[in-house]
Design a protein around this motif. Structure first.
Motif: not given
Length: 174
Positions: A70-94
């Motif tokens: 997300a650190l790398w993709f945030g630079r590419l997409s000009h989006c904050p980290l939380t915009v990218l990694y929070i939705p990506a983490l949600l499918p891993m909630i048990p």
């Protein structure tokens, strides 16, 4: 083996896109959210099924990977980290462990007079609740650890390298 890992990653990507749509990120972020979720969930699946790791440790490794990507993709997409990694983490909630802990609590309330059954349900509740809480804590901790390790990069990724003052509109002549 490979098809299981790819299928797991693709299903996580679809779920992450759905979770991301709730928070209304820019359209350019959806591709990155999907890739982050697929990579993280596939890594956790691989570590658990082929690496012999437990769910909590595998989730921590996957969330660290999501945070770094997300650190790398945030630079590419000009989006904050939380915009990218929070939705990506949600499918891993048990969710199954959370469900089983609530189910065991309900069954405990139904069998208060039977001490052997109550002991079984108390044990089930604490095991499932412990797994749920520890995995959620490690998911959040692993992804946010990247922000603490690279604070300047995490903050400056959506900022311009050189700041320019915004243009002021000229008033209309009378």
């Amino acid at each position: 083996m490979i098809t299981d890992i790819i299928t797991d990653g693709l299903l996580a990507a679809v779920a992450a896109i759905g979770f991301g749509a709730i928070s209304h990120p820019p359209r350019r972020a959806f591709t990155y959210i999907a890739v982050l979720a697929a990579a993280g969930h596939a890594l956790r699946y691989t570590l658990m099924h082929y690496g012999g790791m437990d769910i909590a440790t595998a989730s921590f490794c996957a969330s660290m990977t999501i945070g770094l990507l997300a650190l790398w993709f945030g630079r590419l997409s000009h989006c904050p980290l939380t915009v990218l990694y929070i939705p990506a983490l949600l499918p891993m909630i048990p969710g199954m462990y959370a469900y089983k802990s609530v189910y065991a609590l309900v069954k405990l309330m139904q069998h208060l007079g039977d001490y052997t059954a109550a002991e079984l349900y108390i044990n089930q509740f604490f095991v499932n609740a412990t797994v749920t809480v520890s995995v959620v804590f490690l998911l959040a901790g692993g992804a946010t650890l990247v922000i603490f390790l690279f604070p300047k990069k995490a903050y400056s990724m959506t900022r311009r390298k050189t700041w320019t003052a915004p243009r002021r509109e000229q008033p209309l002549a009378k």
